[in-house]
Design a protein around this motif. Structure first.
Motif, short mmCIF file in Angstrom:
data_model
loop_
_atom_site.label_atom_id
_atom_site.label_comp_id
_atom_site.label_asym_id
_atom_site.label_seq_id
_atom_site.Cartn_x
_atom_site.Cartn_y
_atom_site.Cartn_z
N ASN A 224 10.60 -1.96 7.01
CA ASN A 224 10.92 -2.99 7.99
C ASN A 224 11.59 -4.15 7.25
OD1 ASN A 224 8.80 -4.43 6.75
ND2 ASN A 224 7.30 -3.58 8.20
N PHE A 225 11.90 -5.20 8.00
CA PHE A 225 12.63 -6.32 7.42
C PHE A 225 11.84 -6.96 6.27
CE2 PHE A 225 13.63 -10.87 7.22
CZ PHE A 225 14.99 -10.80 6.97
N ALA A 226 10.54 -7.17 6.48
CA ALA A 226 9.73 -7.82 5.45
C ALA A 226 9.67 -6.98 4.18
CB ALA A 226 8.31 -8.07 5.97
N GLY B 162 0.81 -1.21 0.00
CA GLY B 162 0.00 0.00 0.00
C GLY B 162 0.84 1.26 0.00
N ALA B 163 0.30 2.33 0.61
CA ALA B 163 0.92 3.66 0.55
C ALA B 163 2.32 3.69 1.15
CB ALA B 163 0.02 4.67 1.27
N GLN B 164 2.62 2.77 2.02
CA GLN B 164 3.95 2.72 2.64
C GLN B 164 5.06 2.67 1.58
OE1 GLN B 164 4.65 -0.83 4.94
NE2 GLN B 164 6.86 -0.47 5.12
N ALA B 165 4.76 2.05 0.45
CA ALA B 165 5.79 1.85 -0.58
C ALA B 165 5.95 3.04 -1.52
CB ALA B 165 5.47 0.60 -1.40
N ARG B 166 5.05 4.04 -1.42
CA ARG B 166 5.18 5.19 -2.31
C ARG B 166 6.50 5.91 -2.02
NH1 ARG B 166 0.74 5.59 -5.20
NH2 ARG B 166 -1.25 4.87 -4.33
N GLY B 167 7.21 6.21 -3.07
CA GLY B 167 8.51 6.87 -2.93
C GLY B 167 9.67 5.89 -2.88
N PHE B 168 9.39 4.59 -3.03
CA PHE B 168 10.48 3.61 -2.95
C PHE B 168 11.53 3.84 -4.02
CE2 PHE B 168 12.35 -0.15 -4.90
CZ PHE B 168 13.12 -0.62 -3.84
N ALA B 169 11.12 4.09 -5.26
CA ALA B 169 12.09 4.18 -6.36
C ALA B 169 13.11 5.28 -6.10
CB ALA B 169 11.36 4.43 -7.68
N LEU B 170 12.62 6.46 -5.69
CA LEU B 170 13.54 7.55 -5.39
C LEU B 170 14.38 7.23 -4.17
CD1 LEU B 170 14.49 10.38 -6.16
CD2 LEU B 170 12.68 11.30 -4.69
N PHE C 233 25.06 -4.86 -3.25
CA PHE C 233 23.60 -4.81 -3.15
C PHE C 233 23.18 -4.63 -1.70
CE2 PHE C 233 19.41 -7.18 -3.83
CZ PHE C 233 18.84 -6.16 -4.59
N GLU C 234 23.83 -5.34 -0.78
CA GLU C 234 23.50 -5.25 0.65
C GLU C 234 23.86 -3.88 1.21
OE1 GLU C 234 21.76 -7.43 2.27
OE2 GLU C 234 21.69 -8.76 0.53
N ASP C 235 24.97 -3.32 0.77
CA ASP C 235 25.34 -1.97 1.22
C ASP C 235 24.24 -0.96 0.89
OD1 ASP C 235 27.84 -2.87 2.06
OD2 ASP C 235 28.84 -2.32 0.19
N ILE C 236 23.68 -1.09 -0.29
CA ILE C 236 22.64 -0.15 -0.73
C ILE C 236 21.40 -0.28 0.15
CG2 ILE C 236 21.05 0.42 -2.62
CD1 ILE C 236 23.35 -0.51 -4.53
N TYR C 237 20.96 -1.50 0.36
CA TYR C 237 19.74 -1.69 1.15
C TYR C 237 19.94 -1.35 2.62
CZ TYR C 237 16.52 -3.15 -2.44
OH TYR C 237 15.66 -3.13 -3.51
N ALA C 238 21.19 -1.36 3.08
CA ALA C 238 21.47 -0.94 4.46
C ALA C 238 21.20 0.55 4.64
CB ALA C 238 22.92 -1.25 4.82
N GLU C 239 21.23 1.31 3.54
CA GLU C 239 20.99 2.75 3.58
C GLU C 239 19.53 3.11 3.36
OE1 GLU C 239 23.58 5.37 3.93
OE2 GLU C 239 24.37 3.53 4.84
N LEU C 240 18.69 2.15 2.97
CA LEU C 240 17.33 2.45 2.53
C LEU C 240 16.50 3.12 3.62
CD1 LEU C 240 15.46 2.11 0.05
CD2 LEU C 240 14.63 -0.01 1.09
N LYS C 241 16.69 2.70 4.88
CA LYS C 241 15.88 3.24 5.98
C LYS C 241 16.03 4.76 6.13
CE LYS C 241 15.18 -0.60 9.22
NZ LYS C 241 15.85 -1.72 8.53
N LYS C 242 17.13 5.30 5.64
CA LYS C 242 17.33 6.75 5.75
C LYS C 242 16.35 7.53 4.86
CE LYS C 242 22.33 6.47 6.66
NZ LYS C 242 23.67 6.84 6.14
N PHE C 243 15.77 6.84 3.89
CA PHE C 243 14.99 7.54 2.87
C PHE C 243 13.53 7.10 2.78
CE2 PHE C 243 19.46 7.45 1.66
CZ PHE C 243 19.72 8.81 1.55
N ALA D 205 19.43 5.79 -1.76
CA ALA D 205 20.17 4.85 -0.91
C ALA D 205 21.48 4.44 -1.59
CB ALA D 205 19.32 3.62 -0.61
N GLU D 206 21.44 4.21 -2.89
CA GLU D 206 22.67 3.86 -3.61
C GLU D 206 23.65 5.03 -3.59
OE1 GLU D 206 24.28 2.48 -8.01
OE2 GLU D 206 22.15 2.24 -7.51
N ARG D 207 23.17 6.23 -3.80
CA ARG D 207 24.05 7.40 -3.76
C ARG D 207 24.68 7.56 -2.38
NH1 ARG D 207 23.69 11.52 -7.23
NH2 ARG D 207 23.52 13.10 -5.59
N SER D 208 23.86 7.32 -1.34
CA SER D 208 24.37 7.43 0.03
C SER D 208 25.41 6.35 0.32
CB SER D 208 23.19 7.31 1.02
OG SER D 208 23.64 7.37 2.34
N ALA D 209 25.14 5.14 -0.15
CA ALA D 209 26.10 4.04 0.06
C ALA D 209 27.42 4.34 -0.63
CB ALA D 209 25.50 2.73 -0.45
#
Length: 698
Positions: free
Chosen positions: A118-120, A73-81, A104-114, A86-90
């Motif tokens: 959650n884990f799922a 649902g709406a939680q995922a809006r903005g994921f692409a950006l 790939f793991e380094d990038i997803y470790a930064e995702l929470k900043k943006f 997250a990749e730029r930050s990594a």
């Protein structure tokens, strides 16, 4: 149709096109003939051995976002950006600690900043990203043919990639694309060395021995061509399948229809034996253009119903292509709506309105502004010739003008406008009565076309300031009628907000008149392109003449404009109309059915091309010649490639450029010594583009 189905359909179309593909036989034969001289033939992976069926690689993230929205649902809006950031930050963090590549793991470790996750959510996002990479990647038929020929000759093959994905993931993509039995896959994310920096080539030299001979093939001039040569290897540039690196549109699912349709059309055309100039324009029309016109026509059909419109007037000349789209759309729209083509232009209408709003003692502000407003390099004489006077009156008026202007051949300036305004008011009676014939002919033509009798009517045009509608309704009022026309437009600029009271109801699909036009970056950078590509072949209306009982338009003609129409506009419009015909009969255009032609998708398409053009778009769209004034006898290219020597002149040129982004990108691409100056200009003059779009000037 889901995005996954759309991706799979696009991939199937690409694979089915293999039988029509003309391979680069000379390249393939040359490499095969030389292969015995090398220990290895190595291939870059993305856009060389394989390619993606999206316009820009990062658009994969927009596809993933849509699937995540369907799940979370709406939680995922903005994921692409968020994923892009997250990749730029990594990468920024890696650089700080002395690393030159990320995983790939380094990038997803930064995702929470943006983005809140959650884990799922993160696990599903990773899973979908790899799943869609597998779906979106397809083989390059040239390189696959070459690869198979090399393996038949028992030549050892390497794949070398600067990529955050693992060798295992890239191997799965290659296998899915029909590759097998390679010697090795060397990936920067595992080796923590890159081709672009040169360190991966040093590592390869060390791993395979100082005397190892490698011929590398790739699409990146730095990492795939120059760097291997600097380390003693041979290399060949191959750019036939290179995708774009656009940052013009917001990175959301709205970009996906354009991304897939445009890339599908490009991949179909790039594989042909020969590509002609007209074919490029036809392809642009059948992809980008059709998406925009169909979205507008669907929007217009909704507005016609909601606003209870009974008749549509498609205004010459910019309404020509829209009317063609509407005529096709009548196959799927309902309701007793009639339509016609209205031969009008700024000159006769604004002069008629000026007559309505002026007196013999004082000319209206609108009329004076219309006479005095110029774009480009009109001379004083050009502007004076706008004023309709009899022969004796013209001689008198120009004699008075000689006392004010030092030369009629000098460029008309801002100070000259003030002088002309005063001269016009001093001769108000002369000017006013000189407008009577034009006013009578306009009244005759508009009456003939039903403007004074039809109720619930609307004009359709590209738009911008709404002056045509304002003039028409002012004339209708002056004629004693109350049945004002509405207006439906592509977009409206901020000056239109001041016309709402006089013009009446104005609605636009792709922009808002209450937003500064500079901030509507897709329209500010696209006005002249849209006007050119939507226009009819005939010239602009300058007046009307009566033949029997019928008023006929009198039009200017310009040879250069007619030639441009035949070579550029006609093939573009043909592509648009062929696509619209398919959609009207429930066929797909490429992989897309008509449900994807939405207003947000059309706006994303405009942002992509106008605000982040490819090299080819920059060259061909930038070569369009357009006349910004109503005289239509002086045409200029959208991009003036002559860079001023003076910084202040550079600033003035960019601010007044018909295509600011295109102009600055062209300057930057062709004048590498001044790249830093152009970058500073971009940030100083185009901050409204936003940080993401400004990256193209780094």
């Amino acid at each position: 149709m889901s995005f996954k189905d759309l991706v799979n359909k696009s991939a199937a179309i690409y694979h089915n096109n293999e039988k029509n593909w003309f391979p680069d036989k000379k390249l393939i034969d040359d490499i095969c003939n030389e292969s015995s001289k090398f220990n290895f033939i190595s291939f870059d992976v993305f856009d060389t051995a394989i390619t993606r069926i999206v316009d820009s690689p990062v658009d994969v993230m927009a596809v993933v976002e849509k699937s995540l929205i369907d799940i979370f649902g709406a939680q995922a809006r903005g994921f692409a950006l968020a994923r892009e950031n997250a990749e730029r930050s990594a990468r920024h963090f890696a650089q700080k600690v002395g690393k030159i590549e990320v995983t790939f793991e380094d990038i997803y470790a930064e995702l929470k900043k943006f983005i809140s996750s959650n884990f799922a959510f993160e696990q599903k996002a990773k899973e979908l990203e790899i799943e869609f990479e597998l779906d979106i990647c397809v083989p390059n038929f040239d390189m696959k043919t070459l690869f198979n020929s090399l393996r038949e000759k028992n030549v050892s093959v390497l794949f070398i990639s600067d990529m955050y994905h693992s060798a295992d993931t890239i191997g799965r993509i290659l296998e899915k694309c029909g590759y097998s039995d390679w010697q090795d896959i060397l990936v920067s994310s595992e080796l923590l060395h890159t081709k672009a920096s040169g360190s991966l080539w040093s590592l390869i030299r060390h791993r395979f021995g100082e005397n190892t001979r490698i011929l590398h093939i790739g699409d990146d001039l730095a990492g795939d061509v120059n760097m291997p040569r600097a380390h003693g290897f041979n290399s060949i540039y191959y750019g036939r399948m290179r995708s774009e690196r656009r940052v013009g549109a917001d990175l959301t699912p709205d970009i996906v229809p354009f991304s897939i349709l445009h890339r599908s059309a490009h991949l179909s055309s790039v594989g042909r034996e020969k590509r002609f100039h007209e074919e490029w324009w036809h392809t642009l029309g059948a992809s980008w253009g059709s998406l925009i016109v169909r979205a507008f026509v669907d929007w217009l059909a909704e507005k016609v119903q909601s606003e209870k419109i009974q008749h549509l007037y498609f205004c010459a000349r910019d309404g020509y292509l829209i009317q063609k789209g509407w005529d096709i759309a009548e196959k799927y729209t309902s309701g007793p709506v009639t339509s016609s083509y209205l031969h009008v232009s700024r000159r006769p209408l604004n002069l008629a309105m000026g007559y309505c709003t002026s007196t013999p003692h004082k000319l209206s502000r609108e009329l004076v502004e219309f006479y005095c407003k110029t774009y480009g390099n009109l001379t004083v004489n050009d502007v004076l010739d706008r004023i309709e006077l009899g022969e004796k009156e013209r001689i008198f008026f120009k004699r008075e003008a000689q006392n004010l202007f030092s030369s009629f051949n000098s460029t008309f300036s801002h100070d000259d406008a003030k002088k002309l305004a005063e001269l016009l008011q001093r001769n108000a009676s002369l000017i006013y009565y000189g407008l009577k014939n034009n006013y009578d002919s306009v009244i005759g033509y508009l009456d003939q076309e039903g403007l004074f009798s039809k109720t619930d009517a609307a004009i359709v045009d590209l738009g911008w300031a709404g002056t045509l509608q304002c003039s028409i309704n002012q004339i209708i009022r002056h004629h004693g009628r109350k049945n004002l026309v509405s207006g439906f437009y592509y977009g409206l600029s901020d000056p239109s907000s001041g016309n709402h009271y006089r013009a009446g109801r104005m609605l636009s699909a792709f922009g808002c008149g209450f937003t500064p036009f500079d901030h509507q970056v897709h329209l500010r950078n696209g006005v002249d392109i849209l006007e050119t590509l939507h226009s009819a072949r005939g010239g602009s209306v300058i007046s009307y003449r009566k033949q029997g009982n019928t008023w006929l338009p009198l039009c200017t003609e310009n040879t250069a404009e007619l030639q441009q129409y035949d070579l550029v506009v006609a093939p573009f419009q043909k592509g648009v109309m062929e696509a619209l015909e398919k959609w009207s009969t429930s066929e797909s255009v490429g992989p897309l059915d008509s449900t994807y032609a939405t207003v947000p998708a059309a706006i994303a398409a405009m942002h992509s091309v106008f605000c982040s053009p490819s090299d080819e778009e920059l060259k061909l769209l930038g070569s369009i010649k357009h006349c910004p004034t109503f005289e239509h006898h002086t045409y200029r290219s959208l991009i003036n490639e002559n860079v001023p020597a003076d910084l202040d002149e550079m600033v003035a040129r960019i601010r007044s450029a018909p295509w600011p982004v295109g102009t600055l990108k062209s300057w930057q691409d062709n004048n590498h010594a001044h790249r830093e100056i152009f970058q500073k200009l971009a940030f100083a003059l185009m901050s409204h583009l936003g940080e993401r779009r400004l990256r193209q000037f780094h």
